[in-house]
Design a protein around this motif. Structure first.
Motif, PDB file in Angstrom:
ATOM      1  N   VAL A  78       0.884  -1.306  -0.156  1.00  0.00           N
ATOM      2  CA  VAL A  78       0.027   0.034  -0.084  1.00  0.00           C
ATOM      3  C   VAL A  78       0.811   1.240   0.109  1.00  0.00           C
ATOM      4  O   VAL A  78       1.684   1.420   0.976  1.00  0.00           O
ATOM      5  N   ALA A  79       0.758   1.845  -1.164  1.00  0.00           N
ATOM      6  CA  ALA A  79       1.582   3.031  -1.396  1.00  0.00           C
ATOM      7  C   ALA A  79       0.731   4.463  -0.976  1.00  0.00           C
ATOM      8  O   ALA A  79      -0.386   4.247  -0.151  1.00  0.00           O
ATOM      9  N   SER A  80       0.833   5.528  -1.614  1.00  0.00           N
ATOM     10  CA  SER A  80       0.220   6.728  -1.309  1.00  0.00           C
ATOM     11  C   SER A  80       0.246   7.719  -2.359  1.00  0.00           C
ATOM     12  O   SER A  80       1.211   7.474  -3.191  1.00  0.00           O
ATOM     13  N   MET A  81      -0.497   8.660  -2.157  1.00  0.00           N
ATOM     14  CA  MET A  81      -0.184   9.967  -3.322  1.00  0.00           C
ATOM     15  C   MET A  81       1.100  10.516  -2.748  1.00  0.00           C
ATOM     16  O   MET A  81       1.564  10.891  -3.887  1.00  0.00           O
ATOM     17  N   LEU A  82       1.631  10.330  -1.804  1.00  0.00           N
ATOM     18  CA  LEU A  82       2.938  10.770  -1.352  1.00  0.00           C
ATOM     19  C   LEU A  82       4.153   9.829  -1.589  1.00  0.00           C
ATOM     20  O   LEU A  82       5.065   9.824  -1.364  1.00  0.00           O
ATOM     21  N   SER A  83       3.799   8.730  -2.521  1.00  0.00           N
ATOM     22  CA  SER A  83       4.982   8.223  -3.256  1.00  0.00           C
ATOM     23  C   SER A  83       5.138   8.984  -4.556  1.00  0.00           C
ATOM     24  O   SER A  83       6.091   8.786  -5.064  1.00  0.00           O
ATOM     25  N   PHE A  84       4.047   9.817  -4.834  1.00  0.00           N
ATOM     26  CA  PHE A  84       4.368  10.516  -6.117  1.00  0.00           C
ATOM     27  C   PHE A  84       4.472  12.224  -5.907  1.00  0.00           C
ATOM     28  O   PHE A  84       5.043  12.881  -6.531  1.00  0.00           O
ATOM     29  N   GLN A  85       4.273  12.630  -4.784  1.00  0.00           N
ATOM     30  CA  GLN A  85       4.303  14.004  -4.384  1.00  0.00           C
ATOM     31  C   GLN A  85       4.932  14.175  -2.934  1.00  0.00           C
ATOM     32  O   GLN A  85       5.295  13.191  -2.339  1.00  0.00           O
ATOM     33  N   GLY A  86       5.222  15.241  -2.561  1.00  0.00           N
ATOM     34  CA  GLY A  86       6.015  15.634  -1.262  1.00  0.00           C
ATOM     35  C   GLY A  86       5.201  15.778  -0.069  1.00  0.00           C
ATOM     36  O   GLY A  86       5.710  15.240   1.044  1.00  0.00           O
ATOM     37  N   GLY A  87       3.909  16.101  -0.343  1.00  0.00           N
ATOM     38  CA  GLY A  87       2.938  16.296   0.943  1.00  0.00           C
ATOM     39  C   GLY A  87       3.553  17.611   1.759  1.00  0.00           C
ATOM     40  O   GLY A  87       4.539  18.303   1.561  1.00  0.00           O
ATOM     41  N   VAL A  88       2.794  17.820   2.966  1.00  0.00           N
ATOM     42  CA  VAL A  88       2.957  19.056   3.797  1.00  0.00           C
ATOM     43  C   VAL A  88       2.989  18.149   5.128  1.00  0.00           C
ATOM     44  O   VAL A  88       1.897  17.812   5.802  1.00  0.00           O
ATOM     45  N   ARG A  89       4.202  18.672   6.066  1.00  0.00           N
ATOM     46  CA  ARG A  89       4.209  18.261   7.621  1.00  0.00           C
ATOM     47  C   ARG A  89       4.005  16.567   7.702  1.00  0.00           C
ATOM     48  O   ARG A  89       3.719  16.225   8.739  1.00  0.00           O
ATOM     49  N   VAL A  90       4.587  15.939   6.741  1.00  0.00           N
ATOM     50  CA  VAL A  90       4.370  14.517   6.926  1.00  0.00           C
ATOM     51  C   VAL A  90       5.739  13.765   6.267  1.00  0.00           C
ATOM     52  O   VAL A  90       5.865  13.008   5.637  1.00  0.00           O
ATOM     53  N   PRO A  91       6.891  14.445   6.751  1.00  0.00           N
ATOM     54  CA  PRO A  91       8.260  14.017   6.100  1.00  0.00           C
ATOM     55  C   PRO A  91       8.539  12.490   5.931  1.00  0.00           C
ATOM     56  O   PRO A  91       8.968  11.945   5.148  1.00  0.00           O
ATOM     57  N   SER A  92       8.324  11.865   7.178  1.00  0.00           N
ATOM     58  CA  SER A  92       8.624  10.439   7.354  1.00  0.00           C
ATOM     59  C   SER A  92       7.604   9.551   6.506  1.00  0.00           C
ATOM     60  O   SER A  92       7.833   8.543   6.032  1.00  0.00           O
ATOM     61  N   TYR A  93       6.447  10.099   6.421  1.00  0.00           N
ATOM     62  CA  TYR A  93       5.371   9.310   5.745  1.00  0.00           C
ATOM     63  C   TYR A  93       5.713   9.359   4.271  1.00  0.00           C
ATOM     64  O   TYR A  93       5.587   8.335   3.415  1.00  0.00           O
ATOM     65  N   THR A  94       6.209  10.588   3.589  1.00  0.00           N
ATOM     66  CA  THR A  94       6.552  10.656   2.463  1.00  0.00           C
ATOM     67  C   THR A  94       7.728   9.830   1.974  1.00  0.00           C
ATOM     68  O   THR A  94       7.647   9.209   1.022  1.00  0.00           O
TER      69      THR A  94
END
Ligand code: NAD
Length: 253
Positions: free
Chosen positions: A143-159
């Motif tokens: 299970v990946a995430s949109m943050l496999s493709f994008q940087g996200g905000v305030r979730v650096p370890s998740y990204t």
């Protein structure tokens, strides 16, 4: 190609973190397609057991803290003790921690990366050894995430973890395809589960997210049903190392 290629009768699927949310939705979908389910959970998956047994399939309950990779061999052995084999692994268990990158702690880094990335890799490694022993291939769905493709905000370890999941999905696929093992990932978009409670409670973020989703709604666990059954079935035998976004069009924008 017939709909028979999507059926999972006689297969055993291990799903991590299936007491709730997306894992529960995927476990139920796999059972509806004919698979018996081994659930690996931190806490009692009572609702999932009821839902799966109502489909006529079997459900076995294994308890483990998947943050600690030293338990993974034992998890596979327990599953074999119950079900005798494993054909499908869905690496779903995951967590998220939110804080500004400038203040982000080492603990919030390690906790997220250990569960979301390290355990995903090492549980897949333990499962593939069993698949090779069984000699009939197998299916691994991370299970990946949109943050496999994008940087996200305030979730650096998740990204970091989910970008890593997309990378190791490709790496594992390359080495294990020759054994008839398909390794792919699903990247859910913005889904209405516990994982997204904080975002949905923030009126401004909630509105901004909805405004950007072409389908104009948060996703539901049931939205992963078709994709997970496809990736777990013969229908996807020539799909290797791919991360399938199930996002209501988020990435298309
Ligand atoms: P959730 O919080 O409802 O489910 C997470 C699951 O992981 C639960 O079953 C939980 O018990 C389990 N888990 C957590 N820590 C564990 C541990 N140490 N050992 C064993 N199990 C543990 O959230 P969800 O949205 O259903 O998340 C499922 C997966 O989907 C996660 O990998 C998450 O990152 C991913 N995801 C969610 C979204 C979303 O918008 N909800 C989007 C993209 C990806």
């Amino acid at each position: 190609m017939t709909t028979e290629n999507f059926q999972l009768n006689g297969q055993v699927a291990m799903v991590t973190g299936c007491n709730t949310g997306l894992g529960q939705g995927m476990a139920l979908a796999l059972a509806q397609a004919g698979a018996d389910i081994v659930g690996v959970n931190l806490s009692d998956p009572a609702d999932t057991r009821v839902a799966i047994e109502a489909t006529g399939r079997r459900f076995w309950d294994i308890r483990a803290n998947l943050s600690d990779a030293s338990c993974l061999q034992d998890v596979i052995q327990q599953a074999l003790g119950h079900a005798g084999k494993i054909n499908i692994l869905v690496n779903n268990a995951g967590i998220i921690r939110r804080n500004d990158a400038i203040d982000f702690s080492e603990k919030d880094w390690d906790d997220v990366v250990n569960l979301n990335l390290k355990t995903t890799f090492f549980l897949a490694q333990a499962a593939v050894k069993q698949f090779i022993k069984q000699g009939k291939g197998g299916k691994i769905i991370n299970v990946a995430s949109m943050l496999s493709f994008q940087g996200g905000v305030r979730v650096p370890s998740y990204t970091a973890s989910k970008s890593g999941v997309m990378g190791v999905t490709r790496a594992m696929a390359n080495e294990w395809a020759a054994h008839g093992v398909n390794v792919n990932a699903i990247a859910p978009g913005y889904m209405a589960t516990d994982n997204a409670t904080a975002l949905r409670a923030d009126a401004a973020r909630n509105a901004a997210i909805l405004e950007r989703i072409p389908a104009n709604r948060w996703g539901l666990p049931s939205d992963l049903a078709g994709p997970v059954v496809f990736l777990a079935s013969k229908a996807s035998d020539y799909v290797n190392g791919y991360t399938l976004a199930v996002d209501g069009g988020w990435l298309a924008r």
